[in-house]
Design an enzyme around this catalytic site. Structure first.
Site, mmCIF file in Angstrom:
data_model
loop_
_atom_site.group_PDB
_atom_site.id
_atom_site.type_symbol
_atom_site.label_atom_id
_atom_site.label_comp_id
_atom_site.label_asym_id
_atom_site.label_seq_id
_atom_site.Cartn_x
_atom_site.Cartn_y
_atom_site.Cartn_z
ATOM 1 N N THR A 26 2.761 4.237 8.678
ATOM 2 C CA THR A 26 3.764 4.289 9.753
ATOM 3 C C THR A 26 4.889 5.240 9.348
ATOM 4 O OG1 THR A 26 3.267 2.044 10.470
ATOM 5 C CG2 THR A 26 5.456 2.874 11.018
ATOM 6 N N GLY A 27 5.425 5.961 10.345
ATOM 7 C CA GLY A 27 6.605 6.783 10.072
ATOM 8 C C GLY A 27 6.422 8.227 10.501
ATOM 9 N N SER A 28 7.458 9.021 10.280
ATOM 10 C CA SER A 28 7.452 10.407 10.761
ATOM 11 C C SER A 28 6.521 11.302 9.935
ATOM 12 C CB SER A 28 8.876 10.963 10.749
ATOM 13 O OG SER A 28 9.444 10.854 9.459
ATOM 14 N N ASP A 78 0.037 6.670 3.657
ATOM 15 C CA ASP A 78 1.296 6.144 4.196
ATOM 16 C C ASP A 78 2.486 6.875 3.583
ATOM 17 O OD1 ASP A 78 3.064 4.568 5.619
ATOM 18 O OD2 ASP A 78 2.270 2.660 4.872
ATOM 19 N N GLY A 79 3.609 6.807 4.258
ATOM 20 C CA GLY A 79 4.842 7.402 3.756
ATOM 21 C C GLY A 79 5.543 6.469 2.783
ATOM 22 N N LYS A 91 9.302 0.943 0.289
ATOM 23 C CA LYS A 91 8.887 1.213 1.659
ATOM 24 C C LYS A 91 9.571 0.218 2.594
ATOM 25 C CE LYS A 91 4.675 1.980 2.736
ATOM 26 N NZ LYS A 91 5.213 2.928 3.735
ATOM 27 N N GLY A 93 11.522 1.349 5.412
ATOM 28 C CA GLY A 93 12.600 1.931 6.218
ATOM 29 C C GLY A 93 12.285 1.829 7.704
ATOM 30 N N GLY A 94 10.990 1.909 8.028
ATOM 31 C CA GLY A 94 10.560 1.799 9.427
ATOM 32 C C GLY A 94 10.180 0.377 9.810
ATOM 33 N N GLU A 100 1.883 -2.729 6.051
ATOM 34 C CA GLU A 100 1.580 -1.582 5.188
ATOM 35 C C GLU A 100 1.060 -2.045 3.831
ATOM 36 O OE1 GLU A 100 4.709 1.756 6.889
ATOM 37 O OE2 GLU A 100 5.412 0.384 5.369
HETATM 38 C C1 5RP Z 1 7.760 2.323 7.335
HETATM 39 C C2 5RP Z 1 7.749 3.043 6.050
HETATM 40 C C3 5RP Z 1 7.718 4.530 6.092
HETATM 41 O O1 5RP Z 1 6.529 4.951 5.503
HETATM 42 C C4 5RP Z 1 8.907 5.067 5.357
HETATM 43 O O2 5RP Z 1 10.071 4.567 5.981
HETATM 44 C C5 5RP Z 1 8.931 6.603 5.374
HETATM 45 O O3 5RP Z 1 9.105 7.054 6.668
HETATM 46 P P1 5RP Z 1 9.205 8.594 7.037
HETATM 47 O O4 5RP Z 1 7.873 9.203 6.780
HETATM 48 O O5 5RP Z 1 9.582 8.590 8.507
HETATM 49 O O6 5RP Z 1 10.295 9.202 6.188
HETATM 50 O O7 5RP Z 1 7.739 2.477 4.989
HETATM 51 O O8 5RP Z 1 7.877 0.947 7.136
#
Ligand code: 5RP
Length: 230
Positions: A26-28, A78-79, A91, A93-94, A100
């Site tokens: 999940t995430g950008s 994953d990010g 992890k 932030g989203g 995850e």
């Molecule tokens: C979501 C996460 C994301 O992978 C993490 O916040 C990184 O996000 P981004 O790729 O938008 O910087 O852990 O729960």
């Protein structure tokens, strides 16, 4: 910044082979991975780690896999909000950390995609650690974390208290100076009644692809760093 995210996402899409069962983060940064994956038109299916990722996969035509249909995934991508040289992560932030972590734990290979600036000497020195808490235990866990020395802020969305896809709250917990021993804190938080999960990912990632603002990508494993752009 998006150049580095895009470079990392595209490099991860190159790791995918037809027939693979995937974990879809999940995430950008993952958004770039999904775009690049869809463009390859491979015969793959993936378990999404959030409703947002599931929706994006439907738009892109990436086949979704129900988590009940598999006990093992070939590759999860994953990010991360922060990672260190040992591939320990923060992890969440989203807000998708629980799903995850479950999905990452099913994967034979778990590749983190991020920008180089997310590589830190000590986790949590600048990014707070997200702790997912069942709503009933919000106050007791908040209090307990404060007693333990954390500065705690409950996460809010536009329409009031933030809720994860699992209906839980998130407490963002900052420990002055950062996390000294991720392994010890991982166990300590997991034992706290009311904590559904937390954003420390210990010994889960196998490698990381880190993009920079010139479009280069470094691969980080536990043993080495390889510059993929040369
Ligand atoms: C979501 C996460 C994301 O992978 C993490 O916040 C990184 O996000 P981004 O790729 O938008 O910087 O852990 O729960």
């Amino acid at each position: 910044m998006s150049t580095g995210k895009q470079a990392a996402g595209e490099a991860a899409a190159e790791l995918v082979e037809s027939g693979m069962r995937l974990g879809l983060g999940t995430g950008s940064t993952v958004a770039f991975f999904l775009d690049a994956l869809a463009a390859r038109r491979l015969d793959v299916a993936g378990v999404p780690t959030s409703e947002a990722t599931a929706a994006r996969c439907r738009e892109l035509g990436i086949r979704l896999l129900d988590i009940d249909e598999t006990t093992e995934l070939d590759l999860a991508v994953d990010g991360a909000d922060e990672l260190d040289q040992r591939l320990q992560l923060i992890k969440g932030g989203g807000g998708a950390l629980l799903r995850e972590k479950v999905v990452a734990s099913l994967a034979v290979r778990f590749v983190v995609i991020a920008t180089v600036d997310k590589l830190v000497d000590r986790l949590g020195a600048s990014f707070p650690l997200p702790v997912e808490v069942v709503p009933f235990a919000r106050r007791p866990v908040h209090h307990r974390l404060q007693q333990r020395g954390f500065e705690v802020v409950e996460r809010h969305g536009d329409a009031g208290p933030y809720r994860t896809d699992n209906g839980n709250a998130i407490l963002d917990a900052r420990f002055p100076g950062g996390v000294q021993d991720p392994t010890v804190l991982d166990i300590e938080l997991a034992r706290m009644p009311g904590v559904a999960d937390h954003g420390l990912f210990v010994d889960l990632a196998t490698d990381a692809l880190l993009g920079d603002d010139r479009g280069g990508v470094q691969q980080l494993t536990n043993e080495s760093t390889i510059d993929l752009s040369t």
